[in-house]
Design a protein around this motif. Structure first.
Motif, PDB file in Angstrom:
ATOM      1  N   UNK A  30       1.224  -1.257   0.012  1.00  0.00           N
ATOM      2  CA  UNK A  30      -0.566   0.313   0.107  1.00  0.00           C
ATOM      3  C   UNK A  30       0.924   1.331   0.372  1.00  0.00           C
ATOM      4  N   UNK A  31      -0.021   1.816  -0.924  1.00  0.00           N
ATOM      5  CA  UNK A  31       1.335   3.477  -0.631  1.00  0.00           C
ATOM      6  C   UNK A  31      -0.153   4.505   0.195  1.00  0.00           C
ATOM      7  N   UNK A  32       1.082   4.808   1.160  1.00  0.00           N
ATOM      8  CA  UNK A  32       0.983   5.221   2.469  1.00  0.00           C
ATOM      9  C   UNK A  32       1.452   6.520   2.242  1.00  0.00           C
ATOM     10  N   UNK A  33       1.526   7.464   1.771  1.00  0.00           N
ATOM     11  CA  UNK A  33       2.155   9.059   1.622  1.00  0.00           C
ATOM     12  C   UNK A  33       2.567   9.218   0.227  1.00  0.00           C
ATOM     13  N   UNK A  34       2.738  10.300  -0.504  1.00  0.00           N
ATOM     14  CA  UNK A  34       2.892  10.470  -1.891  1.00  0.00           C
ATOM     15  C   UNK A  34       3.139  12.341  -1.101  1.00  0.00           C
ATOM     16  N   UNK A  35       4.119  12.762  -1.795  1.00  0.00           N
ATOM     17  CA  UNK A  35       4.279  13.866  -2.218  1.00  0.00           C
ATOM     18  C   UNK A  35       5.203  14.428  -3.148  1.00  0.00           C
ATOM     19  N   UNK A  36       4.350  15.369  -4.280  1.00  0.00           N
ATOM     20  CA  UNK A  36       4.883  16.129  -5.332  1.00  0.00           C
ATOM     21  C   UNK A  36       6.233  17.361  -4.654  1.00  0.00           C
ATOM     22  N   UNK A  37       7.105  17.347  -5.086  1.00  0.00           N
ATOM     23  CA  UNK A  37       8.281  18.617  -5.426  1.00  0.00           C
ATOM     24  C   UNK A  37       8.109  18.895  -6.818  1.00  0.00           C
ATOM     25  N   UNK A  38       7.927  20.128  -7.109  1.00  0.00           N
ATOM     26  CA  UNK A  38       8.309  20.990  -8.431  1.00  0.00           C
ATOM     27  C   UNK A  38       9.556  21.731  -8.506  1.00  0.00           C
ATOM     28  N   UNK A  39      10.182  21.357  -9.757  1.00  0.00           N
ATOM     29  CA  UNK A  39      11.202  22.096  -9.961  1.00  0.00           C
ATOM     30  C   UNK A  39      11.609  21.969 -11.400  1.00  0.00           C
ATOM     31  N   UNK A  40      12.678  22.693 -12.296  1.00  0.00           N
ATOM     32  CA  UNK A  40      13.456  22.555 -13.079  1.00  0.00           C
ATOM     33  C   UNK A  40      14.686  21.567 -13.564  1.00  0.00           C
ATOM     34  N   UNK A  41      14.525  20.040 -13.799  1.00  0.00           N
ATOM     35  CA  UNK A  41      15.469  19.433 -13.907  1.00  0.00           C
ATOM     36  C   UNK A  41      16.264  19.431 -15.060  1.00  0.00           C
ATOM     37  N   UNK A  42      15.157  19.682 -16.016  1.00  0.00           N
ATOM     38  CA  UNK A  42      16.230  19.542 -17.533  1.00  0.00           C
ATOM     39  C   UNK A  42      17.000  21.212 -17.878  1.00  0.00           C
ATOM     40  N   UNK A  43      16.367  22.486 -17.395  1.00  0.00           N
ATOM     41  CA  UNK A  43      17.239  23.353 -17.349  1.00  0.00           C
ATOM     42  C   UNK A  43      16.381  24.259 -18.916  1.00  0.00           C
ATOM     43  N   UNK A  44      15.329  23.158 -19.035  1.00  0.00           N
ATOM     44  CA  UNK A  44      15.126  24.117 -20.486  1.00  0.00           C
ATOM     45  C   UNK A  44      13.361  25.175 -19.583  1.00  0.00           C
ATOM     46  N   UNK A  45      13.357  25.595 -18.702  1.00  0.00           N
ATOM     47  CA  UNK A  45      12.549  26.007 -17.898  1.00  0.00           C
ATOM     48  C   UNK A  45      11.254  26.024 -17.760  1.00  0.00           C
ATOM     49  N   UNK A  46      10.883  25.048 -18.454  1.00  0.00           N
ATOM     50  CA  UNK A  46       9.607  24.073 -17.381  1.00  0.00           C
ATOM     51  C   UNK A  46       9.492  23.363 -16.256  1.00  0.00           C
ATOM     52  N   UNK A  47       9.074  23.848 -15.672  1.00  0.00           N
ATOM     53  CA  UNK A  47       8.831  22.615 -14.548  1.00  0.00           C
ATOM     54  C   UNK A  47       8.060  21.292 -13.926  1.00  0.00           C
ATOM     55  N   UNK A  48       9.104  20.555 -14.039  1.00  0.00           N
ATOM     56  CA  UNK A  48       9.051  19.420 -13.849  1.00  0.00           C
ATOM     57  C   UNK A  48       8.690  18.793 -12.330  1.00  0.00           C
ATOM     58  N   UNK A  49       8.286  17.385 -12.270  1.00  0.00           N
ATOM     59  CA  UNK A  49       7.972  17.052 -11.092  1.00  0.00           C
ATOM     60  C   UNK A  49       7.727  15.446 -10.318  1.00  0.00           C
ATOM     61  N   UNK A  50       8.962  15.779  -9.365  1.00  0.00           N
ATOM     62  CA  UNK A  50       9.569  14.329  -8.886  1.00  0.00           C
ATOM     63  C   UNK A  50       7.848  13.788  -7.359  1.00  0.00           C
ATOM     64  N   UNK A  51       7.825  12.887  -7.590  1.00  0.00           N
ATOM     65  CA  UNK A  51       6.226  12.876  -6.937  1.00  0.00           C
ATOM     66  C   UNK A  51       7.025  11.296  -6.204  1.00  0.00           C
ATOM     67  N   UNK A  52       7.273  11.909  -4.754  1.00  0.00           N
ATOM     68  CA  UNK A  52       8.244  10.975  -3.495  1.00  0.00           C
ATOM     69  C   UNK A  52       6.993  10.108  -2.625  1.00  0.00           C
ATOM     70  N   UNK A  53       7.360   9.094  -2.446  1.00  0.00           N
ATOM     71  CA  UNK A  53       6.122   7.959  -2.225  1.00  0.00           C
ATOM     72  C   UNK A  53       6.438   7.436  -1.340  1.00  0.00           C
ATOM     73  N   UNK A  54       5.726   6.592  -0.305  1.00  0.00           N
ATOM     74  CA  UNK A  54       6.210   5.869   0.933  1.00  0.00           C
ATOM     75  C   UNK A  54       5.015   4.497   0.928  1.00  0.00           C
ATOM     76  N   UNK A  55       6.065   3.533   1.281  1.00  0.00           N
ATOM     77  CA  UNK A  55       5.222   1.875   1.040  1.00  0.00           C
ATOM     78  C   UNK A  55       5.010   1.573   2.295  1.00  0.00           C
ATOM     79  N   UNK A  56       3.881   1.249   2.663  1.00  0.00           N
ATOM     80  CA  UNK A  56       4.077   0.601   3.916  1.00  0.00           C
ATOM     81  C   UNK A  56       3.488  -1.145   3.875  1.00  0.00           C
TER      82      UNK A  56
END
Length: 131
Positions: A30-56
């Motif tokens: 089960x996924x008990x936790x999820x949190x998006x973090x936004x920022x530019x990963x590629x240097x193109x000026x567009x916001x990318x997203x990392x979704x951190x999630x926790x498994x229980x």
């Protein structure tokens, strides 16, 4: 690459994540936790997203965490991979193309201490530790 026009990047990434979540839960638990973090990963000026999630494992404790990587493309957000370090990660921020990740002492503790901070960059479809 460009910014998706129809939704906010975090919302779009979370919607894509939710669509795939049943597969993750079937394979991992089960996924008990999820949190998006936004920022530019590629240097193109567009916001990318990392979704951190926790498994229980059946209770309310998170046993381990993973991170899904979403890039902002002309066609909207696209999942391009995952990040599974050998430690319990907590994404602090994305700044100047660098992902700052706190290494927690354990995922299952209610208030774990940060034991180290690592820096990563997105390269060849994955996060690589910054030299």
């Amino acid at each position: 690459m460009g910014v998706a026009q129809n939704s906010e990047p975090k919302e779009e990434a979370l919607a894509l994540f939710e669509d795939y979540a049943p597969t993750i839960e079937e394979e991992e638990g089960p996924i008990l936790y999820k949190r998006p973090v936004q920022g530019d990963l590629t240097g193109d000026g567009a916001p990318d997203v990392l979704v951190e999630f926790g498994i229980g494992g059946g209770g309310t404790a998170v046993l381990y965490k993973q991170v899904a990587i979403y890039l902002n493309t002309d066609d909207g957000m696209q999942v391009v991979g995952g990040f599974e370090p050998e430690y319990c990660p907590s994404i602090d921020r994305i700044e100047g193309g660098t992902v700052y990740v706190e290494q927690l002492e354990a995922c299952a503790l209610p208030h774990p201490e940060t034991v180290a901070t690592h820096q990563y960059v997105f390269d060849s479809g994955r996060l690589k530790r910054r030299p």
